[in-house]
Design an enzyme around this catalytic site. Structure first.
Site, PDB file in Angstrom:
ATOM      1  N   ASP A  97     -28.786  76.591 -47.035  1.00 47.67           N
ATOM      2  CA  ASP A  97     -29.352  75.986 -45.831  1.00 47.67           C
ATOM      3  C   ASP A  97     -29.302  74.477 -46.019  1.00 47.67           C
ATOM      4  O   ASP A  97     -29.728  73.976 -47.064  1.00 47.67           O
ATOM      5  CB  ASP A  97     -30.819  76.441 -45.712  1.00 47.67           C
ATOM      6  N   ASP A 193     -29.036  73.565 -40.229  1.00 50.15           N
ATOM      7  CA  ASP A 193     -30.312  73.578 -39.520  1.00 50.15           C
ATOM      8  C   ASP A 193     -30.226  72.755 -38.225  1.00 50.15           C
ATOM      9  O   ASP A 193     -29.621  71.681 -38.218  1.00 50.15           O
ATOM     10  CB  ASP A 193     -31.349  72.954 -40.473  1.00 50.15           C
ATOM     11  N   GLU A 249     -27.385  76.734 -36.708  1.00 52.67           N
ATOM     12  CA  GLU A 249     -28.572  77.050 -35.926  1.00 52.67           C
ATOM     13  C   GLU A 249     -28.554  76.113 -34.715  1.00 52.67           C
ATOM     14  O   GLU A 249     -28.880  74.934 -34.823  1.00 52.67           O
ATOM     15  CB  GLU A 249     -29.858  76.828 -36.721  1.00 52.67           C
ATOM     16  N   HIS A 310     -37.050  83.753 -40.777  1.00 50.36           N
ATOM     17  CA  HIS A 310     -38.273  83.094 -41.234  1.00 50.36           C
ATOM     18  C   HIS A 310     -38.943  82.304 -40.104  1.00 50.36           C
ATOM     19  O   HIS A 310     -40.002  81.746 -40.319  1.00 50.36           O
ATOM     20  CB  HIS A 310     -37.937  82.151 -42.404  1.00 50.36           C
ATOM     21  N   ASP A 311     -38.310  82.239 -38.946  1.00 50.68           N
ATOM     22  CA  ASP A 311     -38.898  81.505 -37.817  1.00 50.68           C
ATOM     23  C   ASP A 311     -39.489  82.421 -36.755  1.00 50.68           C
ATOM     24  O   ASP A 311     -39.965  81.938 -35.736  1.00 50.68           O
ATOM     25  CB  ASP A 311     -37.827  80.627 -37.143  1.00 50.68           C
TER      26      ASP A 311
HETATM   27  C1  NOJ Z   1     -35.192  75.361 -38.177  1.00 54.34           C
HETATM   28  C2  NOJ Z   1     -35.732  76.058 -39.375  1.00 54.34           C
HETATM   29  O1  NOJ Z   1     -35.266  77.376 -39.380  1.00 54.34           O
HETATM   30  C3  NOJ Z   1     -37.231  75.957 -39.271  1.00 54.34           C
HETATM   31  O2  NOJ Z   1     -37.856  76.766 -40.216  1.00 54.34           O
HETATM   32  C4  NOJ Z   1     -37.625  74.517 -39.391  1.00 54.34           C
HETATM   33  O3  NOJ Z   1     -39.010  74.392 -39.178  1.00 54.34           O
HETATM   34  C5  NOJ Z   1     -36.903  73.653 -38.359  1.00 54.34           C
HETATM   35  N1  NOJ Z   1     -35.522  73.978 -38.263  1.00 54.34           N
HETATM   36  C6  NOJ Z   1     -36.994  72.187 -38.691  1.00 54.34           C
HETATM   37  O4  NOJ Z   1     -36.173  71.889 -39.781  1.00 54.34           O
END
Ligand code: NOJ
Length: 535
Positions: A97, A193, A249, A310-311
């Site tokens: 990541d 990210d 992402e 994880h989000d």
């Molecule tokens: C996406 C990540 O998956 C998340 O966990 C993070 O809080 C935000 N980007 C900011 O980096």
């Protein structure tokens, strides 16, 4: 279909919570290395590791303070190198990541940038005399005032995650060096990210407001002009190194936006949030998104398949807690067209965790929501409910290897999380020798995907929906496989799916010998059939 990642299933490891190898209560590289046999046996092909770099961990590592080493809680560079070596020995690829959009405020670049208005790195970040109305994605203003230099800096996320200025060529060059470093260390690619946030509108136009939803519309702070050429540069740079993979992402559920970022000369794939982040399970909606994605994507674009990360809430919990349903979702993910990403723990049916005590909350998004709720006059109890809704701790609990691993997981500052009693039977130890377990089902699905090329690379011969059932056939020059997923609670008649006799490969409701009548599908059954004619 000549690229390794087109044939792969990935597995996301949330670094702090996967496996502790040194007894300090935090996941680490030694721990992950000790579980590579488990991962190989599960049948996945690649690992996505959440950030493992030194970080003050305001946002669990997405606030990097040094791009060139390993966070000491995760081990040393030597531990990392051994891990990569051992993963590759087992033919497992590793993607890292990487946060290109922002750094931690503790990063030396930012420390230098904020030291004076005249510093040569001042322009590495986004400074303004006056803020505009942009809000951070975690809530509150996206601008933070710096007393010393009397300007505001921009942060799309927490105020400790400061946005880099990608219009400055020195920033780009510095980040290309970072990428080169890790590619040469042996990573097989990156998960980039929030990559569509990389450039902001240089005019800083105020964002509009959605009166109905009572929230800001993030119109000018993402997907801005200049972003696609930048992505192309990043992709060209990474692809100079043979066989490297990029998954982006792109923070959007809008297919027309997602579509812009992947394909030839761009990112290899992006996360299809239009499919993966459905709040509630709607079979018809899933089908419609699948069809829409098929229609929107060109030949060089491949979707991704995931329902947890994880989000977000784990899909088992989010879609109602029913394990039969979770098996249907897994069967979909591992037989539909696309690159699947399994979230650690979903393969044993781990559930979400919700806290009754705000002091146990770790996630910055949850904590900001709590503060904002209190400031808006909510009671502590109401604020806790709102915080739990936003908090991503829910899906970040320790991997449940056995019942002992569930408790007292600590990150060195406070006890992390105790898994509720109900979750304790959900362990790898309990499931590994159980033929009916979730774990066994995932292994069976992954074996099928490995064995039959059409499940990895076949086109849809048809894709159909009827009253809660999704049907598709995938074929290539070697075979044709029909998948029928009955998400409804009624048995259904299967029509017009086969062109010859079929053999059952997998079902969640019957054994091959029990029933060879495939004209009916049971309620909540996933059925995978192969035509017996040889191609
Ligand atoms: C996406 C990540 O998956 C998340 O966990 C993070 O809080 C935000 N980007 C900011 O980096």
């Amino acid at each position: 279909m000549d690229k390794w990642w087109q044939q792969s299933t990935f597995y996301e490891i949330y670094m702090p919570s996967f496996k502790d190898g040194n007894g300090d209560g935090m996941g680490d590289f030694k721990g992950i290395t000790s579980k590579l046999d488990y991962l190989q046996d599960l049948g996945i092909d690649g690992l996505w590791l959440t950030p493992f770099y030194p970080s003050p961990k305001v946002d669990n590592g997405y606030d990097i303070s040094d791009y060139y080493s390993i966070g000491p809680e995760y081990g040393t560079l030597a531990d990392f190198e051994l891990f990569i070596q051992e993963a590759h020995k087992r033919e497992l690829k590793v993607i890292a990541d990487l946060v290109l959009n922002h750094t931690s405020t503790e990063h030396p670049w930012f420390q230098e940038s904020k030291s004076s208005k005249n510093h040569s790195k001042r322009d590495w970040y986004i400074w303004r005399d006056q803020p505009n109305n942009w809000e951070s994605f975690f809530g509150g203003s996206a601008w933070e005032y710096d007393q010393a230099t009397e300007q505001y800096y921009y942060h799309a996320f927490a105020k400790e995650q400061v946005d880099l200025n990608w219009s400055n060529p020195e920033v780009k060059a510095a980040m290309f060096d970072v990428m080169k470093f890790w590619l040469e260390k042996g990573v097989d690619g990156f998960r980039l990210d929030v990559i569509n946030f990389l450039k902001v509108n240089g005019q800083f136009i105020n964002n509009p407001y959605d009166d109905e939803k009572q929230e800001q519309i993030h119109l000018y702070d993402k997907d801005q002009e200049g972003i696609l050429p930048m992505i192309e540069e990043i992709a060209a740079f990474v692809h100079q190194f043979p066989n490297k993979f990029l998954v982006g992402e792109v923070g959007s559920e809008d297919l027309t936006i997602l579509k812009k970022y992947s394909g030839l000369d761009k990112l290899d794939v992006v996360f299809n949030f239009n499919i993966g982040s459905m709040a509630e399970f709607e079979t018809k909606q899933l089908y419609q998104q699948l069809v829409a994605t098929e229609q929107a994507y060109d030949d060089a674009q491949i979707p991704t398949l995931f329902f947890s990360s994880h989000d977000m809430s784990r899909h088992l919990s989010r879609f109602g807690g029913d394990t039969d349903h979770a098996k249907l979702v897994a069967a979909f993910m591992l037989t539909a067209k696309g690159v699947p990403f399994i979230y650690y723990g979903d393969e044993i049916g781990m559930q979400d965790w919700v806290t009754d005590d705000i002091s146990k909350m770790k996630d910055v998004q949850g904590m900001i929501a709590y503060q904002l709720a209190l400031e808006a006059g909510k009671s502590q109890a109401e604020a806790l409910v709102m915080a739990n809704e936003k908090s991503r701790d829910k899906s970040r609990t320790p991997m449940q290897w056995n019942s002992q691993a569930n408790v007292g997981f600590s990150d060195g500052t406070s006890t992390w999380i105790t898994i509720p009693e109900a979750g304790c039977n959900v362990t790898v130890e309990n499931q590994q020798d159980d033929s009916g377990s979730m774990l066994t089902f995932y292994k069976e699905l992954l074996q099928l995907r490995k064995r039959y090329s059409c499940l990895r690379q076949g086109e849809y011969e048809f894709l159909r929906y009827d009253e809660g059932v999704i049907y598709f056939a995938r074929n290539d020059s070697t075979e044709r496989i029909v998948v029928v997923l009955n998400f409804s609670d009624q048995p259904k008649t299967i029509e017009d799916c086969f062109t010859s006799d079929v053999k059952m490969l997998l079902s969640t409701k019957r054994k091959p010998v029990e029933c060879d009548d495939y004209r009916t599908i049971f309620a909540h059954e996933a059925l995978i059939l192969k035509e017996v004619t040889n191609r």
